[in-house]
Design a protein around this motif. Sequence first.
Motif, mmCIF file in Angstrom:
data_model
loop_
_atom_site.group_PDB
_atom_site.id
_atom_site.type_symbol
_atom_site.label_atom_id
_atom_site.label_comp_id
_atom_site.label_asym_id
_atom_site.label_seq_id
_atom_site.Cartn_x
_atom_site.Cartn_y
_atom_site.Cartn_z
ATOM 1 N N LYS A 170 0.815 -1.208 0.000
ATOM 2 C CA LYS A 170 0.000 0.000 0.000
ATOM 3 C C LYS A 170 0.852 1.265 0.000
ATOM 4 O O LYS A 170 0.511 2.249 -0.660
ATOM 5 C CB LYS A 170 -0.937 -0.014 1.209
ATOM 6 C CG LYS A 170 -2.012 -1.097 1.151
ATOM 7 C CD LYS A 170 -2.901 -1.066 2.380
ATOM 8 C CE LYS A 170 -3.991 -2.138 2.275
ATOM 9 N NZ LYS A 170 -4.860 -2.158 3.490
ATOM 10 N N ALA A 171 1.943 1.239 0.747
ATOM 11 C CA ALA A 171 2.813 2.417 0.785
ATOM 12 C C ALA A 171 3.423 2.683 -0.592
ATOM 13 O O ALA A 171 3.523 3.842 -1.024
ATOM 14 C CB ALA A 171 3.913 2.222 1.821
ATOM 15 N N ALA A 172 3.823 1.621 -1.288
ATOM 16 C CA ALA A 172 4.396 1.785 -2.620
ATOM 17 C C ALA A 172 3.357 2.326 -3.592
ATOM 18 O O ALA A 172 3.658 3.171 -4.441
ATOM 19 C CB ALA A 172 4.945 0.449 -3.112
ATOM 20 N N PHE A 173 2.111 1.845 -3.483
ATOM 21 C CA PHE A 173 1.059 2.339 -4.372
ATOM 22 C C PHE A 173 0.746 3.806 -4.060
ATOM 23 O O PHE A 173 0.506 4.603 -4.970
ATOM 24 C CB PHE A 173 -0.197 1.498 -4.218
ATOM 25 C CG PHE A 173 -1.315 1.893 -5.141
ATOM 26 C CD1 PHE A 173 -1.239 1.629 -6.500
ATOM 27 C CD2 PHE A 173 -2.444 2.544 -4.659
ATOM 28 C CE1 PHE A 173 -2.260 2.004 -7.371
ATOM 29 C CE2 PHE A 173 -3.465 2.927 -5.508
ATOM 30 C CZ PHE A 173 -3.368 2.656 -6.869
ATOM 31 N N ALA A 174 0.764 4.165 -2.767
ATOM 32 C CA ALA A 174 0.533 5.563 -2.396
ATOM 33 C C ALA A 174 1.614 6.461 -2.976
ATOM 34 O O ALA A 174 1.336 7.570 -3.459
ATOM 35 C CB ALA A 174 0.469 5.698 -0.878
ATOM 36 N N ALA A 175 2.876 5.998 -2.941
ATOM 37 C CA ALA A 175 3.960 6.780 -3.534
ATOM 38 C C ALA A 175 3.808 6.862 -5.050
ATOM 39 O O ALA A 175 4.047 7.906 -5.661
ATOM 40 C CB ALA A 175 5.308 6.156 -3.165
ATOM 41 N N LEU A 176 3.384 5.751 -5.675
ATOM 42 C CA LEU A 176 3.192 5.721 -7.120
ATOM 43 C C LEU A 176 2.115 6.699 -7.561
ATOM 44 O O LEU A 176 2.226 7.321 -8.626
ATOM 45 C CB LEU A 176 2.824 4.299 -7.556
ATOM 46 C CG LEU A 176 2.475 4.084 -9.032
ATOM 47 C CD1 LEU A 176 3.670 4.410 -9.918
ATOM 48 C CD2 LEU A 176 2.020 2.649 -9.271
ATOM 49 N N THR A 177 1.072 6.865 -6.758
ATOM 50 C CA THR A 177 -0.050 7.734 -7.119
ATOM 51 C C THR A 177 0.057 9.125 -6.499
ATOM 52 O O THR A 177 -0.866 9.936 -6.636
ATOM 53 C CB THR A 177 -1.377 7.093 -6.675
ATOM 54 O OG1 THR A 177 -1.336 6.818 -5.266
ATOM 55 C CG2 THR A 177 -1.624 5.803 -7.424
ATOM 56 N N GLU B 45 -7.518 1.561 -0.302
ATOM 57 C CA GLU B 45 -8.669 0.777 -0.755
ATOM 58 C C GLU B 45 -8.500 0.345 -2.212
ATOM 59 O O GLU B 45 -8.772 -0.810 -2.562
ATOM 60 C CB GLU B 45 -9.938 1.610 -0.591
ATOM 61 C CG GLU B 45 -11.207 0.912 -1.046
ATOM 62 C CD GLU B 45 -12.424 1.824 -0.982
ATOM 63 O OE1 GLU B 45 -13.467 1.430 -1.527
ATOM 64 O OE2 GLU B 45 -12.325 2.927 -0.395
ATOM 65 N N ILE B 46 -8.035 1.279 -3.047
ATOM 66 C CA ILE B 46 -7.841 0.975 -4.468
ATOM 67 C C ILE B 46 -6.770 -0.102 -4.641
ATOM 68 O O ILE B 46 -6.911 -1.009 -5.484
ATOM 69 C CB ILE B 46 -7.470 2.248 -5.243
ATOM 70 C CG1 ILE B 46 -8.614 3.274 -5.201
ATOM 71 C CG2 ILE B 46 -7.116 1.910 -6.690
ATOM 72 C CD1 ILE B 46 -9.894 2.799 -5.817
ATOM 73 N N TYR B 47 -5.702 -0.024 -3.856
ATOM 74 C CA TYR B 47 -4.644 -1.019 -3.958
ATOM 75 C C TYR B 47 -5.191 -2.423 -3.699
ATOM 76 O O TYR B 47 -4.869 -3.372 -4.425
ATOM 77 C CB TYR B 47 -3.521 -0.700 -2.970
ATOM 78 C CG TYR B 47 -2.472 -1.787 -2.894
ATOM 79 C CD1 TYR B 47 -1.507 -1.908 -3.891
ATOM 80 C CD2 TYR B 47 -2.451 -2.706 -1.843
ATOM 81 C CE1 TYR B 47 -0.544 -2.923 -3.848
ATOM 82 C CE2 TYR B 47 -1.499 -3.715 -1.797
ATOM 83 C CZ TYR B 47 -0.546 -3.815 -2.797
ATOM 84 O OH TYR B 47 0.387 -4.822 -2.744
ATOM 85 N N THR B 48 -6.021 -2.549 -2.674
ATOM 86 C CA THR B 48 -6.621 -3.847 -2.369
ATOM 87 C C THR B 48 -7.508 -4.318 -3.518
ATOM 88 O O THR B 48 -7.494 -5.495 -3.892
ATOM 89 C CB THR B 48 -7.430 -3.768 -1.070
ATOM 90 O OG1 THR B 48 -6.567 -3.352 -0.001
ATOM 91 C CG2 THR B 48 -8.048 -5.108 -0.715
ATOM 92 N N LEU B 49 -8.269 -3.397 -4.091
ATOM 93 C CA LEU B 49 -9.151 -3.760 -5.204
ATOM 94 C C LEU B 49 -8.360 -4.182 -6.440
ATOM 95 O O LEU B 49 -8.795 -5.046 -7.198
ATOM 96 C CB LEU B 49 -10.059 -2.579 -5.549
ATOM 97 C CG LEU B 49 -11.154 -2.239 -4.533
ATOM 98 C CD1 LEU B 49 -11.798 -0.907 -4.876
ATOM 99 C CD2 LEU B 49 -12.204 -3.339 -4.505
ATOM 100 N N LEU B 50 -7.193 -3.582 -6.637
ATOM 101 C CA LEU B 50 -6.376 -3.915 -7.800
ATOM 102 C C LEU B 50 -5.656 -5.251 -7.643
ATOM 103 O O LEU B 50 -5.500 -6.002 -8.605
ATOM 104 C CB LEU B 50 -5.347 -2.808 -8.051
ATOM 105 C CG LEU B 50 -5.883 -1.470 -8.552
ATOM 106 C CD1 LEU B 50 -4.779 -0.421 -8.548
ATOM 107 C CD2 LEU B 50 -6.474 -1.604 -9.952
ATOM 108 N N THR B 51 -5.200 -5.535 -6.424
ATOM 109 C CA THR B 51 -4.395 -6.736 -6.212
ATOM 110 C C THR B 51 -5.192 -7.925 -5.706
ATOM 111 O O THR B 51 -4.782 -9.072 -5.897
ATOM 112 C CB THR B 51 -3.266 -6.437 -5.209
ATOM 113 O OG1 THR B 51 -3.844 -5.937 -3.978
ATOM 114 C CG2 THR B 51 -2.312 -5.391 -5.773
ATOM 115 N N ASN B 52 -6.317 -7.665 -5.067
ATOM 116 C CA ASN B 52 -7.138 -8.761 -4.542
ATOM 117 C C ASN B 52 -8.616 -8.387 -4.643
ATOM 118 O O ASN B 52 -9.298 -8.199 -3.635
ATOM 119 C CB ASN B 52 -6.755 -9.056 -3.085
ATOM 120 C CG ASN B 52 -7.424 -10.311 -2.561
ATOM 121 O OD1 ASN B 52 -7.777 -11.214 -3.325
ATOM 122 N ND2 ASN B 52 -7.612 -10.371 -1.248
#
Length: 402
Positions: A258-265, A336-343
């Motif tokens: 999640k932290a990596a996705f937050a940095a990516l976005t 929340e989006i990260y979870t939806l994308l990966t699982n």
Amino acid sequence: MTSTRPVVAGADTHADTHHIAVLDAATGALLGDRQFPATTAGYRAILAFVAELGELVRFGVEGTNSYGAGLSRHLQGAGVPVREVIRPNRAARRLRGKSDPLDAITAAQVALAGEDLPIPKASDGPVESIRVLAMVRDSAVKARANVLRQIGMILVSAPAEQREKLQKLGEKALLDTLRRSRPGDLLTGVDHATATALRHLARRHEHLTEEIAETTDQLRALVEHVNPALLATKGVGVVTAAQLLITAGDNPHRITGKAAFAALTGTSPIPASSGKTNRHRLNRGGDRRANFAIHTIALVRMSMDPRTKAYIAKKLTEGKTKLEAIRCLKRHIANEIYTLLTNPPAVPDVTDLRPARLARGLSLQTVADHFGVWPMHISTIERGKRRDDDLTHRYRQWLNAA
């Protein structure tokens, strides 16, 4: 004869050629470099060239989503561990100079030193289809907006009689009037030439509107196929869902957490402390299109979701500014989006709702009035275009009890 020593390769990519450098993974010594054509045959030759020098451990590629996309796909298809290498900044290039061999060696050195380099996005699945369609839709939206600006500019300098007649109309009425107009001979005066130009623009606007609607429907079908749970999430529309899928790529599990996705976005908090001040600020890095998509979701939820309104109010009472409160909200949405994308969870079946409503002779307006929402809200739930588990559960119970 093929060597068994571990090696690391780097690629400086261009439209027609790629320059490859190979380093010894143990010593970092340059073992060889060569230029290859950016073709399928060239990709095979690259793998053969590297295999002659040693056993490939990692391949660093510049521009994995542009000139290096084809090479990256070929390497991944061959089972090669590919890592994305960011091009050196201009200051670094001024210090060491620039050439294709130097850039390839630098890419190999970065790949050799960086264990945590990002895995490139896969670009051979349905998300790549979404990306190219979204690009077409974006260009059509910009072109349509430009058409409206051009119509306004022409009206500013149009003959007085035309200008006074047309400027009184709203946008829809103006476009309809211009499309149906029948200008006279262009040679008879500027009035007829102006009317002809305006008719061309109005018809172009109509064509672009049809193209936007068509590509939006195509995007909807692809997004529903790839991740229906994302599209069914509160505040997420077709365009925002498409952008978030594009950012993650066909291999979202390449994002480590999640932290990596937050940095990516660009939704991770950035320290902005100095002296006695201890605070964080908005992250202005990352993928700005993905950041805008998450910002749009936040604004939609702030306008219509009671839980989000309560969350923002709570943050404001804690002494945060509105921007800081939105930043906190965007981070929660990113998680929340990260979870939806990966699982992604399974989307509940709602195909029973509309037949049950029609069987009882209930209109959308009647149902909407009962639950205190707009009829369109009920319609989108019935069609699976919006996910609202709580309302869906209450709606189904009410239908069964009616």
